[in-house]
Design an enzyme around this catalytic site. Structure first.
Site, mmCIF file in Angstrom:
data_model
loop_
_atom_site.group_PDB
_atom_site.id
_atom_site.type_symbol
_atom_site.label_atom_id
_atom_site.label_comp_id
_atom_site.label_asym_id
_atom_site.label_seq_id
_atom_site.Cartn_x
_atom_site.Cartn_y
_atom_site.Cartn_z
ATOM 1 N N GLU A 66 0.821 -1.201 0.000
ATOM 2 C CA GLU A 66 0.000 0.000 0.000
ATOM 3 C C GLU A 66 0.868 1.271 0.000
ATOM 4 O O GLU A 66 1.786 1.407 0.810
ATOM 5 C CB GLU A 66 -0.936 -0.017 1.226
ATOM 6 C CG GLU A 66 -1.821 1.195 1.377
ATOM 7 C CD GLU A 66 -2.728 1.439 0.171
ATOM 8 O OE1 GLU A 66 -3.303 0.467 -0.361
ATOM 9 O OE2 GLU A 66 -2.850 2.606 -0.244
ATOM 10 N N THR A 81 -5.776 1.633 -5.552
ATOM 11 C CA THR A 81 -5.360 0.222 -5.439
ATOM 12 C C THR A 81 -6.008 -0.626 -6.523
ATOM 13 O O THR A 81 -5.357 -1.477 -7.139
ATOM 14 C CB THR A 81 -5.743 -0.374 -4.072
ATOM 15 O OG1 THR A 81 -5.334 0.499 -3.037
ATOM 16 C CG2 THR A 81 -5.087 -1.733 -3.868
ATOM 17 N N HIS A 89 -1.523 3.155 4.804
ATOM 18 C CA HIS A 89 -2.526 3.932 4.055
ATOM 19 C C HIS A 89 -2.684 5.298 4.699
ATOM 20 O O HIS A 89 -2.652 5.414 5.923
ATOM 21 C CB HIS A 89 -3.867 3.178 4.069
ATOM 22 C CG HIS A 89 -4.860 3.714 3.082
ATOM 23 N ND1 HIS A 89 -5.528 4.912 3.265
ATOM 24 C CD2 HIS A 89 -5.281 3.236 1.888
ATOM 25 C CE1 HIS A 89 -6.320 5.132 2.231
ATOM 26 N NE2 HIS A 89 -6.180 4.126 1.369
ATOM 27 N N ASP A 126 1.664 -0.006 -4.812
ATOM 28 C CA ASP A 126 0.464 0.128 -5.655
ATOM 29 C C ASP A 126 0.333 1.520 -6.265
ATOM 30 O O ASP A 126 -0.142 1.662 -7.389
ATOM 31 C CB ASP A 126 -0.813 -0.319 -4.917
ATOM 32 C CG ASP A 126 -1.196 0.552 -3.722
ATOM 33 O OD1 ASP A 126 -0.362 1.358 -3.251
ATOM 34 O OD2 ASP A 126 -2.354 0.415 -3.255
ATOM 35 N N HIS A 127 0.750 2.538 -5.539
ATOM 36 C CA HIS A 127 0.659 3.924 -6.024
ATOM 37 C C HIS A 127 1.335 4.832 -5.007
ATOM 38 O O HIS A 127 1.783 4.371 -3.958
ATOM 39 C CB HIS A 127 -0.796 4.355 -6.245
ATOM 40 C CG HIS A 127 -1.677 4.070 -5.058
ATOM 41 N ND1 HIS A 127 -1.602 4.784 -3.886
ATOM 42 C CD2 HIS A 127 -2.608 3.103 -4.851
ATOM 43 C CE1 HIS A 127 -2.465 4.287 -3.017
ATOM 44 N NE2 HIS A 127 -3.086 3.253 -3.570
HETATM 45 C C1 GP9 Z 1 -8.783 -0.673 0.536
HETATM 46 C C2 GP9 Z 1 -7.374 -0.561 0.122
HETATM 47 C C3 GP9 Z 1 -6.945 0.861 -0.009
HETATM 48 O O1 GP9 Z 1 -9.294 -1.961 0.516
HETATM 49 O O2 GP9 Z 1 -7.123 -1.304 -1.006
HETATM 50 O O3 GP9 Z 1 -7.484 1.424 -1.129
HETATM 51 P P1 GP9 Z 1 -6.931 2.768 -1.810
HETATM 52 O O4 GP9 Z 1 -7.521 3.920 -1.073
HETATM 53 O O5 GP9 Z 1 -5.450 2.777 -1.700
HETATM 54 O O6 GP9 Z 1 -7.385 2.651 -3.205
HETATM 55 MN MN MN Z 2 -3.785 1.669 -2.295
#
Ligand code: GP9
Ligand code: MN
Length: 402
Positions: free
Chosen positions: A37, A79, A195, A254-255
Site C-alpha cells: 500500500e 489500489t 494507508h 500500488d501507487h
Molecule cells: C482498501 C485498500 C486501499 O481496501 O485497497 O485502497 P486505496 O484507497 O489505496 O485505493
Molecule cells: Mn492503495
C-alpha cells in the site's frame, strides 16, 4: 462509438517481445504477489535518524530483480487500478475504477491465463470488506477461485488500525489460509497499514518519525517501516513452513502515498533540488521479483505497472504475445517507449511530459513540445485503444484463452 478493432489487432501484433534466457525460469512455481500500500520507491535505501526505512526490502533487492524505474500509472481507482493493470495489462479508465464500472466485462486475465497454461489456483487476500472497490464481483470476473476478505480474518480492535487489520496479524493469518491452497497457486496479498493518513500505535513504530514540517511525511516513514517488518515476518514464516523455496515473489508499490500537496515536504526530506518534474519522478514505485536461489540485479529500464504482467509471464514461460494488452516485458522493454500516464502525460529515458509541457528528463528543463510529440501520439493511441477495449467489452470477441 466507433470500435477500431482492426487498429487494435494491428497494434498488438506489432509488439516485439524477445525471449531471454530467463524465459520459463520460474515455470510451475507458486506465485506470491504482495501489493504494498502507498509504497513509493524513494523509501528504498533511505534512512531516518540513521536507520533504514525498509531494512528487509533493502536486503531482499540484493537477491532479486529490482526494477527501480517503474511508475505508478493509477488514476482514481487507486489500489484497484493497480490490480487491474497487473491482472489485465490494460490501462485504467480516466474516471472512476474499472472494478466498479465494468465488472461484467470479459477479460483475458492473468488468473485465467495461469489456470489455462499452468493449472494454477488463484486466491486474493485482503483485510478490508469484500465489497470495497467491488473486489468480490470483479475478482470473480477475473477468474479468482477464492477471495479471503475481512470476514475470513480474526479482526479485533486491538489488531486493527485505520482501514482494518494491521499487516503483521494479516500476514500471520494469511499464511494459515495459504497453506490450504492447492498447488500451484497464485496468491495476491494486499497490505493496508501504510494507508493515508499513516496511523500507527507508538509501540509499533520501529523507527522515529521524519522531521519535516509536515505530519503526513513524518508519519509515512513509520508505517512504511512497519510494513517492512510485516513482510520480513511473512518471509520468515513462509521459510519455516516450507512455503518459500518453490515460490516466485512479486512485490510492488500500488501507487503514491505522498500526494502532490505534500511533495514540497518530501523534497525537503530527501534533500532534493526543487524541480518541476519531481512530481513525475516521485511516481516511481518499487517492483521486486524474487526467485529463491537466483542472483540479484537492478534493472533501470523505465516502465509502468502495466508491464508487470508480461514480465511475470516471461519468467513463468508463458507466451504473452497475442494478448490484447499493452504491457511490455521489463527485461526487454525499450527505453524509448513512453510510460503512459492516464492524463496523457508520459515519461521515457529522455523526456517527461507533464501538464502538457515537455521536459528534458536529465535536467528538468522545459523544451519545445514538438520534442515530445512522437511519444505523446503513442500515448494517446494506447489510451484510446485501451478505452475502446474496455468500453466496447471487446475481449468478448477476442478471447484468446479459455
Ligand atoms: C482498501 C485498500 C486501499 O481496501 O485497497 O485502497 P486505496 O484507497 O489505496 O485505493
Ligand atoms: Mn492503495
Amino acid at each position: 462509438t466507433h470500435l477500431d478493432t482492426g487498429k487494435i489487432v494491428e497494434y498488438i501484433s506489432e509488439k516485439d517481445e524477445k525471449k531471454t534466457e530467463l524465459f520459463g525460469i520460474a515455470k510451475g512455481k507458486n506465485i506470491v504477489m504482495i501489493s504494498m500500500e502507498s509504497t513509493q520507491n524513494f523509501v528504498i535505501n533511505q534512512k531516518v535518524g540513521g536507520k533504514e526505512i525498509t531494512p528487509f526490502l533493502n536486503g531482499l533487492i540484493k537477491e532479486s530483480f529490482y526494477f527501480d524505474q517503474v511508475y505508478d500509472q493509477t488514476a482514481q481507482g487507486k489500489t484497484s487500478d493497480s490490480e487491474f493493470m497487473i491482472d489485465t495489462s490494460l490501462y485504467p479508465l480516466s474516471g472512476g475504477s474499472v472494478f466498479v464500472r465494468r465488472p461484467d466485462n470479459v477479460f483475458n486475465s492473468l488468473q485465467q491465463l495461469l489456470k489455462e497454461e499452468g493449472g494454477y489456483y488463484s486466491a486474493a487476500f485482503h483485510g478490508n470488506d469484500a465489497s470495497f472497490w467491488n473486489r468480490e464481483q470483479m475478482y470473480e470476473s477475473l477468474g479468482y477461485n477464492r477471495f479471503f476478505s475481512k470476514k475470513d480474518y480474526q479482526v479485533t480492535d486491538d489488531n486493527s488500525i485505520n482501514y482494518g487489520i494491521k499487516d503483521i496479524p494479516f500476514f500471520e493469518q494469511t499464511v494459515t489460509h495459504m497453506s490450504d491452497l492447492p498447488s500451484p497457486y497464485f496468491a495476491k496479498l494486499i497490505t493496508l497499514t501504510n494507508h493515508f493518513p499513516f496511523l500507527l500505535d507508538e509501540d509499533e513504530q520501529f523507527i522515529s518519525m521524519a522531521n519535516t514540517g509536515d505530519g503526513v511525511v513524518n508519519r509515512y516513514v513509520t508505517t512504511v517501516r512497519y510494513q517492512d517488518e510485516a513482510i520480513k515476518q511473512l518471509f520468515d514464516q513462509l521459510k519455516s513452513d516450507g512455503m518459500y523455496e518453490n515460490t516466485i515473489f512479486i512485490l510492488y508499490g500500488d501507487h503514491y502515498g505522498i500526494s502532490e500537496k505534500y511533495e514540497t515536504a518530501l523534497t525537503d526530506f530527501l534533500e532534493n533540488e526543487e524541480s518541476p518534474i519531481n512530481h513525475t519522478l516521485y511516481k516511481q514505485v518499487p517492483v521486486i521479483i524474487h526467485i529463491p536461489g537466483l542472483a540479484g540485479e537492478t534493472i533501470s529500464t523505465p516502465g509502468g505497472e502495466v508491464d508487470i504482467r508480461p514480465t511475470l509471464l516471461h519468467l513463468l514461460g508463458i507466451e504473452s504475445e497475442n494478448l490484447m494488452s499493452f504491457g511490455h516485458n521489463l527485461l526487454t522493454r525499450s527505453n524509448r517507449h513512453p510510460v503512459v500516464f492516464r492524463d496523457g502525460s508520459f515519461v521515457n529515458d529522455k523526456y517527461v511530459m507533464q501538464n502538457n509541457i515537455c521536459y528534458k528528463k536529465a535536467t528538468g528543463e522545459a523544451i519545445p513540445e514538438s520534442e515530445c510529440e512522437k511519444s505523446a501520439e503513442i500515448v494517446r493511441d494506447e489510451l484510446r485503444l485501451s478505452d475502446e477495449i474496455i468500453y466496447g467489452d471487446l475481449l468478448r470477441f477476442m478471447k484468446i484463452k479459455q
